[in-house]
Design a protein around this motif. Sequence first.
Motif, PDB file in Angstrom:
ATOM      1  N   PHE A 167       0.821  -1.220   0.000  1.00  0.00           N
ATOM      2  CA  PHE A 167       0.000   0.000   0.000  1.00  0.00           C
ATOM      3  C   PHE A 167       0.853   1.267   0.000  1.00  0.00           C
ATOM      4  O   PHE A 167       0.501   2.245  -0.667  1.00  0.00           O
ATOM      5  CB  PHE A 167      -0.970  -0.009   1.187  1.00  0.00           C
ATOM      6  N   TRP A 168       1.978   1.249   0.731  1.00  0.00           N
ATOM      7  CA  TRP A 168       2.845   2.436   0.713  1.00  0.00           C
ATOM      8  C   TRP A 168       3.472   2.622  -0.669  1.00  0.00           C
ATOM      9  O   TRP A 168       3.557   3.756  -1.162  1.00  0.00           O
ATOM     10  CB  TRP A 168       3.931   2.361   1.796  1.00  0.00           C
ATOM     11  N   GLY A 169       3.886   1.522  -1.295  1.00  0.00           N
ATOM     12  CA  GLY A 169       4.460   1.598  -2.650  1.00  0.00           C
ATOM     13  C   GLY A 169       3.473   2.199  -3.627  1.00  0.00           C
ATOM     14  O   GLY A 169       3.801   3.131  -4.371  1.00  0.00           O
ATOM     15  N   ALA A 170       2.229   1.692  -3.597  1.00  0.00           N
ATOM     16  CA  ALA A 170       1.197   2.203  -4.505  1.00  0.00           C
ATOM     17  C   ALA A 170       0.863   3.661  -4.184  1.00  0.00           C
ATOM     18  O   ALA A 170       0.659   4.473  -5.096  1.00  0.00           O
ATOM     19  CB  ALA A 170      -0.047   1.337  -4.402  1.00  0.00           C
ATOM     20  N   SER A 171       0.824   3.987  -2.888  1.00  0.00           N
ATOM     21  CA  SER A 171       0.510   5.376  -2.490  1.00  0.00           C
ATOM     22  C   SER A 171       1.545   6.349  -3.041  1.00  0.00           C
ATOM     23  O   SER A 171       1.193   7.418  -3.551  1.00  0.00           O
ATOM     24  CB  SER A 171       0.466   5.503  -0.965  1.00  0.00           C
ATOM     25  N   LEU A 172       2.820   5.970  -2.931  1.00  0.00           N
ATOM     26  CA  LEU A 172       3.889   6.856  -3.437  1.00  0.00           C
ATOM     27  C   LEU A 172       3.769   7.035  -4.951  1.00  0.00           C
ATOM     28  O   LEU A 172       3.939   8.136  -5.465  1.00  0.00           O
ATOM     29  CB  LEU A 172       5.267   6.280  -3.081  1.00  0.00           C
ATOM     30  N   MET A 173       3.442   5.940  -5.643  1.00  0.00           N
ATOM     31  CA  MET A 173       3.314   6.027  -7.104  1.00  0.00           C
ATOM     32  C   MET A 173       2.108   6.885  -7.504  1.00  0.00           C
ATOM     33  O   MET A 173       2.199   7.715  -8.412  1.00  0.00           O
ATOM     34  CB  MET A 173       3.183   4.626  -7.696  1.00  0.00           C
ATOM     35  N   TRP A 174       0.997   6.721  -6.791  1.00  0.00           N
ATOM     36  CA  TRP A 174      -0.186   7.538  -7.110  1.00  0.00           C
ATOM     37  C   TRP A 174       0.005   8.993  -6.701  1.00  0.00           C
ATOM     38  O   TRP A 174      -0.628   9.886  -7.245  1.00  0.00           O
ATOM     39  CB  TRP A 174      -1.449   6.947  -6.461  1.00  0.00           C
ATOM     40  N   PHE A 175       0.909   9.216  -5.730  1.00  0.00           N
ATOM     41  CA  PHE A 175       1.216  10.584  -5.325  1.00  0.00           C
ATOM     42  C   PHE A 175       1.862  11.327  -6.500  1.00  0.00           C
ATOM     43  O   PHE A 175       1.543  12.496  -6.754  1.00  0.00           O
ATOM     44  CB  PHE A 175       2.140  10.567  -4.094  1.00  0.00           C
ATOM     45  N   ILE A 176       2.721  10.627  -7.236  1.00  0.00           N
ATOM     46  CA  ILE A 176       3.350  11.236  -8.429  1.00  0.00           C
ATOM     47  C   ILE A 176       2.268  11.539  -9.469  1.00  0.00           C
ATOM     48  O   ILE A 176       2.248  12.626 -10.059  1.00  0.00           O
ATOM     49  CB  ILE A 176       4.431  10.285  -9.012  1.00  0.00           C
ATOM     50  N   ASP A 177       1.353  10.590  -9.659  1.00  0.00           N
ATOM     51  CA  ASP A 177       0.231  10.804 -10.586  1.00  0.00           C
ATOM     52  C   ASP A 177      -0.558  12.051 -10.183  1.00  0.00           C
ATOM     53  O   ASP A 177      -0.958  12.847 -11.031  1.00  0.00           O
ATOM     54  CB  ASP A 177      -0.704   9.588 -10.551  1.00  0.00           C
ATOM     55  N   ALA A 178      -0.780  12.186  -8.863  1.00  0.00           N
ATOM     56  CA  ALA A 178      -1.552  13.323  -8.338  1.00  0.00           C
ATOM     57  C   ALA A 178      -0.831  14.641  -8.605  1.00  0.00           C
ATOM     58  O   ALA A 178      -1.458  15.632  -8.993  1.00  0.00           O
ATOM     59  CB  ALA A 178      -1.785  13.138  -6.841  1.00  0.00           C
ATOM     60  N   ILE A 179       0.503  14.637  -8.426  1.00  0.00           N
ATOM     61  CA  ILE A 179       1.291  15.860  -8.672  1.00  0.00           C
ATOM     62  C   ILE A 179       1.186  16.259 -10.149  1.00  0.00           C
ATOM     63  O   ILE A 179       0.971  17.431 -10.480  1.00  0.00           O
ATOM     64  CB  ILE A 179       2.778  15.649  -8.265  1.00  0.00           C
ATOM     65  N   ILE A 180       1.324  15.257 -11.021  1.00  0.00           N
ATOM     66  CA  ILE A 180       1.253  15.544 -12.469  1.00  0.00           C
ATOM     67  C   ILE A 180      -0.134  16.082 -12.839  1.00  0.00           C
ATOM     68  O   ILE A 180      -0.259  17.068 -13.570  1.00  0.00           O
ATOM     69  CB  ILE A 180       1.606  14.277 -13.284  1.00  0.00           C
ATOM     70  N   GLU A 181      -1.168  15.439 -12.269  1.00  0.00           N
ATOM     71  CA  GLU A 181      -2.542  15.878 -12.563  1.00  0.00           C
ATOM     72  C   GLU A 181      -2.792  17.294 -12.011  1.00  0.00           C
ATOM     73  O   GLU A 181      -3.463  18.104 -12.644  1.00  0.00           O
ATOM     74  CB  GLU A 181      -3.527  14.888 -11.935  1.00  0.00           C
ATOM     75  N   TYR A 182      -2.221  17.567 -10.831  1.00  0.00           N
ATOM     76  CA  TYR A 182      -2.363  18.912 -10.237  1.00  0.00           C
ATOM     77  C   TYR A 182      -1.683  19.953 -11.125  1.00  0.00           C
ATOM     78  O   TYR A 182      -2.193  21.055 -11.311  1.00  0.00           O
ATOM     79  CB  TYR A 182      -1.768  18.938  -8.820  1.00  0.00           C
ATOM     80  N   GLY A 183      -0.538  19.554 -11.695  1.00  0.00           N
ATOM     81  CA  GLY A 183       0.189  20.440 -12.603  1.00  0.00           C
ATOM     82  C   GLY A 183      -0.641  20.790 -13.837  1.00  0.00           C
ATOM     83  O   GLY A 183      -0.551  21.894 -14.366  1.00  0.00           O
ATOM     84  N   GLU A 184      -1.466  19.837 -14.270  1.00  0.00           N
ATOM     85  CA  GLU A 184      -2.307  20.070 -15.472  1.00  0.00           C
ATOM     86  C   GLU A 184      -3.588  20.823 -15.134  1.00  0.00           C
ATOM     87  O   GLU A 184      -4.006  21.717 -15.854  1.00  0.00           O
ATOM     88  CB  GLU A 184      -2.673  18.723 -16.106  1.00  0.00           C
TER      89      GLU A 184
END
Lengths: 104, 137
Positions: free
Chosen positions: A35-52
């Motif tokens: 769960f921590w591994g997936a959370s960190l990966m989705w956190f990157i997705d969230a940052i990219i989406e926030y950037g857009e």
Amino acid sequence: MTLLTTVFAAIICTIIWYRGAPKSEMKVGHLCWMFWGASLMWFIDAIIEYGELGAEYFTPAPVDMLNDFYLGLSVVALGLIIWLVILLVKDPKGVVKAALFVKK
Amino acid sequence: MACFLVPAAQAVITSVAAKVMKSKEKEESVKIYLSDGSVEEATKIPFSAKLGWLNKLLWGGSALLAFEHLWHGEIVPFFPFLTAIKSGETAEMLAEMRSAGVMMSVLITAVWVGMLAVASVIEKRALRAPKPAEEGV
């Protein structure tokens, strides 16, 4: 919502792991890493989406939110199934072994 | 599209590295000082075990993200497995792997390095004998 669901699952699993440590009979540590591994990966997705999207990222449509939550719950369910398989295969308490053999 | 393939590829490399390291490592016995003042004989966990933390983060995260990609129809259970390749969006997929995928790997590795640093501090503290002045406190 998927990120949030996974982060909460990771936090809950870490608390359960800490309460049972250092024995780790239930192998909850595996769930924590997953769960921590997936959370960190989705956190990157969230940052990219926030950037857009900018601030719009924080106000998703209710349908999208519900679908993401549904995905989050499914991810947690998949994580639990993977953990259950690991637990039964490793069988740290010898329960499966005891069920397969009858003592004379 | 296929960003999870970058951490998954890293997981393959680090898993092989951990296996190789494990076969070469020797157990290191140490004396640790507990908070109640007692001393205990213990074995220091090897670096391959710590590399195992990174492996589990990478494998676990990649597995759950692969499911998310399946959910969104970005990967399919038949050849060529990646929808982007089938629809001729290979360049976009590779660009996403270069940005999001690499960032994912970098973040997970950075978190793991942070964990190593914290573990090192805890180990050093446990190995250090308490000072006589501290004993009375």
